[in-house]
Design an enzyme around this catalytic site. Structure first.
Site, PDB file in Angstrom:
ATOM      1  N   GLY A 214       0.833  -1.210   0.000  1.00 52.04           N
ATOM      2  CA  GLY A 214       0.000   0.000   0.000  1.00 52.04           C
ATOM      3  C   GLY A 214       0.855   1.243   0.000  1.00 52.04           C
ATOM      4  O   GLY A 214       2.060   1.184  -0.241  1.00 52.04           O
ATOM      5  N   ASN A 215       0.229   2.389   0.245  1.00 53.24           N
ATOM      6  CA  ASN A 215       0.984   3.644   0.340  1.00 53.24           C
ATOM      7  C   ASN A 215       0.377   4.535   1.411  1.00 53.24           C
ATOM      8  O   ASN A 215      -0.644   4.193   2.010  1.00 53.24           O
ATOM      9  CB  ASN A 215       1.067   4.338  -1.023  1.00 53.24           C
ATOM     10  CG  ASN A 215      -0.303   4.672  -1.579  1.00 53.24           C
ATOM     11  OD1 ASN A 215      -1.078   5.384  -0.952  1.00 53.24           O
ATOM     12  ND2 ASN A 215      -0.619   4.131  -2.750  1.00 53.24           N
ATOM     13  N   HIS A 216       1.012   5.693   1.646  1.00 52.36           N
ATOM     14  CA  HIS A 216       0.609   6.556   2.767  1.00 52.36           C
ATOM     15  C   HIS A 216      -0.522   7.520   2.445  1.00 52.36           C
ATOM     16  O   HIS A 216      -0.828   8.386   3.249  1.00 52.36           O
ATOM     17  CB  HIS A 216       1.820   7.369   3.255  1.00 52.36           C
ATOM     18  CG  HIS A 216       2.852   6.539   3.940  1.00 52.36           C
ATOM     19  ND1 HIS A 216       2.580   5.873   5.120  1.00 52.36           N
ATOM     20  CD2 HIS A 216       4.133   6.248   3.631  1.00 52.36           C
ATOM     21  CE1 HIS A 216       3.649   5.203   5.489  1.00 52.36           C
ATOM     22  NE2 HIS A 216       4.607   5.413   4.603  1.00 52.36           N
ATOM     23  N   SER A 217      -1.166   7.383   1.296  1.00 57.19           N
ATOM     24  CA  SER A 217      -2.239   8.331   0.958  1.00 57.19           C
ATOM     25  C   SER A 217      -3.357   8.274   2.005  1.00 57.19           C
ATOM     26  O   SER A 217      -3.775   7.198   2.420  1.00 57.19           O
ATOM     27  CB  SER A 217      -2.814   7.971  -0.413  1.00 57.19           C
ATOM     28  OG  SER A 217      -3.970   8.727  -0.655  1.00 57.19           O
TER      29      SER A 217
END
Ligand code: C5P
Length: 424
Positions: A214-217
């Site tokens: 995933g990512n930090h959005s």
């Protein structure tokens, strides 16, 4: 919780006589915790739902409903003139009718006539009352007089009924109030009839039944766009991946997705019906080649390498779909670019190159890294248009940034009530 504001502003919170009056206690707190001076003016009916003592304790100021109390201070004139913002919540059908007619039969309506600051009505009532032609006309009159009338949420009303007319969540009312304090003309009702498709949040690419890449959005910028667009009258569908948001924006249809390919499926299908598409989601560029059916075990010899495949570029695919005629030619397509400068150029250079590469109409360029943009409440950047226009987006809340982006979008929409095309 509201961030402490650098400037202390005077805010009048007017409370109408509806069951949602109890929710306004959280709105008062939002403003006092930001350091503002809050005066609560309930109607007589509002005090049947919440007592004056509660409003006095929360605001730290005296509370009265009548023009004839403290006559020596001419309270309605002083409160109205000094206010930087008036928020009316819940705005009942009766209160809006009185305000639209210019009545002044209690302290709140008298104050409304003396106020020259932004005024935000946040309606809450049963669907039939909200849709009645008399209310519709009163809302139009209030907007013509310069007030912002929020679009209510849909959902559970008093008792078992559901429908449009629910008070938006207190956090959302606080955000809209903050926006009007920062920019009094931020919420014109100029996107009526515009169908907007917005993506937000990060995608999650499954590795096995329990793990993902995933990512930090946080989804905050996409949510802010959806919220502001809906409040400007647009019909908004928000396709949301993983987000860090307390609730859903009022009057927005939310579709949940997890992976980039799920997002692609929703965006391509729904774009054919949209006047505007905004890709604010942080889409994973890669996904694991295969998803294990069972949880991957630690194993004796350490972790096995993860093999990756490239995800489709959804934004580029939307532009290609428009060129191929699958998406209407007039559909406005907006992309986002999170950039860091490097040896090949600065953030803006990379943004310009990306705008050309992706072929969208507008590109919002954010500088990221060092804790900027991802997950923060505030944002800054540039808005680059395909015609070469470059607009600096001053530092401010993501809601404020959304309002500036929507100004440009509104000017490009052919059928929007605020579109420029009607003037040419
Ligand atoms: O190429 P890059 O990922 O930097 O481009 C960012 C823009 O492209 C964003 O608007 C993002 O939503 C979109 N994007 C996409 N599909 C991808 C990757 C990014 O639509 N696979």
């Amino acid at each position: 919780m509201a961030e402490r504001s650098t400037t202390r502003r005077r805010i009048v919170v007017g409370v109408g006589g509806g069951i949602a009056a109890y929710k306004v206690c959280s709105v008062i707190r939002h403003f006092t915790e930001a350091g503002h001076d809050v005066r609560v003016i309930p109607t007589r009916a509002a005090l049947k739902f919440v007592g004056a003592a509660t409003f006095e304790a929360l605001s730290g100021n005296p509370v009265t409903t009548e023009v004839f109390d403290d006559v020596d201070e001419v309270a309605h004139v002083a409160l109205g003139r000094q206010a930087d913002l008036v928020v009316i919540a819940p705005a009942t059908a009766d209160l809006m009718a009185r305000a639209a007619a210019g009545r002044a039969d209690d302290l709140l309506t008298a104050t409304l006539l003396t106020a020259r600051c932004p005024v935000l009505f946040v309606p809450a009532m049963h669907t039939e009352m909200w849709e009645h032609p008399a209310t519709v006309e009163n809302v139009a009159t209030l907007r013509r007089h310069g007030a912002t009338v929020a679009v209510p949420a849909s959902g559970r009303l008093t008792g078992a009924d559901t429908g449009a007319g629910r008070l938006p969540e207190p956090t959302e009312i606080g955000l809209l109030g903050d926006l009007l304090l920062a920019r009094p003309d931020a919420l014109p009702h100029d996107l009526g009839g515009v169908r907007m498709l917005i993506s937000a949040g990060g995608t999650r690419e499954a590795l096995d039944p329990v793990r993902y890449l995933g990512n930090h959005s946080s989804g905050k910028q996409g949510y802010a766009l959806a919220r502001a667009a809906a409040q400007r009258g647009a019909q908004v569908t928000l396709v949301a991946g993983a987000v860090d948001e307390p609730g859903e924006p009022a009057a927005v249809e939310v579709v949940r997705i997890a992976s980039a390919r799920e997002l692609q499926e929703q965006m391509i299908r729904r774009a054919a019906e949209a006047d505007v598409v905004i890709m604010a989601a942080a889409v994973a560029d890669f996904r694991p080649v295969s998803v294990a059916g069972a949880k991957i075990k630690k194993g004796e010899s350490g972790p096995a390498p993860i093999e990756l495949d490239t995800n489709p570029d959804i934004l580029a695919g939307l532009v290609a779909g428009r060129t191929a005629g699958e998406i209407p030619e007039r559909t406005v397509i907006v992309g986002f670019a999170a950039e860091t400068g490097d040896e090949h150029g600065g953030v803006l250079d990379h943004g310009r190159a990306k705008l050309r590469r992706k072929g969208c109409d507008l590109l919002v360029v954010n500088a990221v890294g060092d804790g900027r943009a991802f997950g923060t409440e505030d944002n800054t950047g540039w808005l680059l248009a395909a015609d070469g226009t470059e607009i600096g987006l001053p530092y401010g809340s993501k809601t404020l940034m959304a309002s500036r982006i929507l100004d440009e979008v509104a000017s490009l929409v052919p059928n929007g009530e605020g579109g420029r095309s009607g003037e040419v």
